[in-house]
Design a protein around this motif. Structure first.
Motif, PDB file in Angstrom:
ATOM      1  N   PHE A 220       0.844  -1.210   0.000  1.00  0.00           N
ATOM      2  CA  PHE A 220       0.000   0.000   0.000  1.00  0.00           C
ATOM      3  C   PHE A 220       0.883   1.266   0.000  1.00  0.00           C
ATOM      4  N   THR A 221       2.018   1.178   0.711  1.00  0.00           N
ATOM      5  CA  THR A 221       2.799   2.383   1.012  1.00  0.00           C
ATOM      6  C   THR A 221       3.143   3.185  -0.238  1.00  0.00           C
ATOM      7  N   SER A 222       3.667   2.487  -1.241  1.00  0.00           N
ATOM      8  CA  SER A 222       4.148   3.224  -2.434  1.00  0.00           C
ATOM      9  C   SER A 222       3.044   3.395  -3.472  1.00  0.00           C
ATOM     10  N   SER A 223       1.846   2.838  -3.200  1.00  0.00           N
ATOM     11  CA  SER A 223       0.796   2.928  -4.244  1.00  0.00           C
ATOM     12  C   SER A 223      -0.367   3.809  -3.809  1.00  0.00           C
ATOM     13  N   ILE A 224      -0.900   3.617  -2.591  1.00  0.00           N
ATOM     14  CA  ILE A 224      -2.111   4.383  -2.248  1.00  0.00           C
ATOM     15  C   ILE A 224      -2.000   5.178  -0.947  1.00  0.00           C
ATOM     16  N   THR A 225      -0.945   4.929  -0.164  1.00  0.00           N
ATOM     17  CA  THR A 225      -0.864   5.600   1.148  1.00  0.00           C
ATOM     18  C   THR A 225      -0.553   7.090   0.988  1.00  0.00           C
ATOM     19  N   ASP A 226      -1.339   7.926   1.678  1.00  0.00           N
ATOM     20  CA  ASP A 226      -1.099   9.382   1.648  1.00  0.00           C
ATOM     21  C   ASP A 226      -0.197   9.829   2.803  1.00  0.00           C
ATOM     22  N   HIS A 227      -0.355   9.187   3.970  1.00  0.00           N
ATOM     23  CA  HIS A 227       0.459   9.559   5.150  1.00  0.00           C
ATOM     24  C   HIS A 227       0.988   8.262   5.764  1.00  0.00           C
ATOM     25  N   PHE A 228       2.294   8.031   5.702  1.00  0.00           N
ATOM     26  CA  PHE A 228       2.909   6.801   6.226  1.00  0.00           C
ATOM     27  C   PHE A 228       3.684   7.110   7.498  1.00  0.00           C
ATOM     28  N   PHE A 229       3.409   6.352   8.555  1.00  0.00           N
ATOM     29  CA  PHE A 229       4.154   6.464   9.805  1.00  0.00           C
ATOM     30  C   PHE A 229       4.883   5.150  10.034  1.00  0.00           C
ATOM     31  N   LYS A 230       6.224   5.190   9.933  1.00  0.00           N
ATOM     32  CA  LYS A 230       7.028   3.987  10.185  1.00  0.00           C
ATOM     33  C   LYS A 230       7.241   3.896  11.690  1.00  0.00           C
ATOM     34  N   GLY A 231       6.743   2.843  12.287  1.00  0.00           N
ATOM     35  CA  GLY A 231       6.910   2.706  13.735  1.00  0.00           C
ATOM     36  C   GLY A 231       5.859   1.784  14.309  1.00  0.00           C
ATOM     37  N   SER A 232       5.931   1.614  15.627  1.00  0.00           N
ATOM     38  CA  SER A 232       4.972   0.755  16.295  1.00  0.00           C
ATOM     39  C   SER A 232       3.628   1.464  16.453  1.00  0.00           C
ATOM     40  N   ALA A 233       2.565   0.739  16.211  1.00  0.00           N
ATOM     41  CA  ALA A 233       1.226   1.327  16.368  1.00  0.00           C
ATOM     42  C   ALA A 233       1.033   1.831  17.792  1.00  0.00           C
ATOM     43  N   SER A 234       1.653   1.146  18.756  1.00  0.00           N
ATOM     44  CA  SER A 234       1.497   1.541  20.169  1.00  0.00           C
ATOM     45  C   SER A 234       2.202   2.851  20.484  1.00  0.00           C
ATOM     46  N   ASP A 235       3.129   3.236  19.608  1.00  0.00           N
ATOM     47  CA  ASP A 235       3.782   4.555  19.786  1.00  0.00           C
ATOM     48  C   ASP A 235       3.064   5.621  18.966  1.00  0.00           C
TER      49      ASP A 235
END
Ligand code: APR
Length: 244
Positions: A220-235
């Motif tokens: 999804f990241t390089s095709s449809i994602t507008d805002h990407f957060f690399k990291g743990s969901a819990s953070d």
């Protein structure tokens, strides 16, 4: 971080957010994901342990993995990310969760509109007479597997094995939410299993803004994602919630 504030503003102004979650949201709850380093599929070959054909031909072997998974689920509790989604629903912004997970943690965290695309591990079912039995330690300890009292056949967790179809009601509801949502928050999924992985693309084609939280990039990241957060969901999720 500016982006947290920006995404919080997007969710507020667009008003109809839906979360699409995968195993990554439960890693901090103590449940290993399926793929990647410590993934469950590194330990158990999914075709030997998680395919419906394997269940029919060797239920005792499949129950070795299922017992292992059950023990981990019994010990698990909602992560800060699960709790953040519960708060987001309470505030009226999160309208539904479409989850690929079977651990029931979104319910325990307090969310109410949950679509379990791959079923739920907390219910066992007899494939012959449809009797349902609640998962419990004393049930899963039955050897070689938990059995239906009436049919003397192996009970199966009410989850979608490889080779099985998606529950029709879940699919219909998920498609509706993918078409209704204005923001889709993709959390902790490798996006490689279909038809679940179609959902974000459906949301994108209906004009939703795509927010993705993942330890690693996904298709999804390089095709449809507008805002990407690399990291743990819990953070990441609690940081975004800090702007509500
Ligand atoms: N926070 C966010 N993302 C995380 C975290 C975390 N703390 N930890 C791991 N991840 C990411 C991984 O980087 C990976 O991209 O979560 C994703 C987990 O991917 P998978 O293990 O493939 O899980 P999932 O995408 O849910 O699998 C889909 O496959 O085996 C079937 O039915 C099973 O529902 C499952 C489906």
């Amino acid at each position: 971080m500016e982006d947290y504030k920006k995404v919080a503003g997007l969710i507020k102004e667009r008003g109809y957010a839906v979360a699409f979650t995968g195993a990554g949201i439960s890693v901090d709850s103590g449940i290993p994901a399926f793929r990647g380093g410590q993934g469950l599929w590194e330990k158990y070959d999914p075709m030997e342990y998680a395919h419906i054909g394997a269940f029919h031909s060797n239920p005792g072997k499949v129950w070795i993995m299922l017992r292992d998974m059950s023990r981990v689920i019994f010990e698990s509790k909602p992560s800060p990310a699960h709790k953040a989604l519960s708060d987001l629903e309470s505030m009226g912004y999160l309208k539904a969760i479409i989850t690929q997970n079977v651990d029931g943690l979104h319910q325990i965290a307090g969310n109410s509109n949950i679509i379990e695309y791959h079923g739920n591990h907390w219910q066992l079912v007899c494939l012959n007479c449809a009797t349902r039995v609640a998962l419990a330690p004393e049930v899963v300890s039955a050897m070689p597997y938990p059995m239906c009292d009436r049919c003397m056949l192996p009970l199966k967790p009410d989850v979608v094995f490889f080779g099985e179809g998606i529950p029709m009601k879940a699919m219909i509801r998920a498609n509706e939410e993918a078409n209704n949502c204005k923001v889709l928050i993709i959390i902790g999924t490798s996006g490689v299993v279909y038809p679940a992985a179609e959902i974000p693309y459906m949301a994108k084609s209906n004009g939703a803004v795509i927010v993705e939280i993942n330890m690693d990039p996904s298709p999804f990241t390089s095709s449809i994602t507008d805002h990407f957060f690399k990291g743990s969901a819990s953070d990441v999720l609690p940081e975004i919630m800090g702007y509500f």
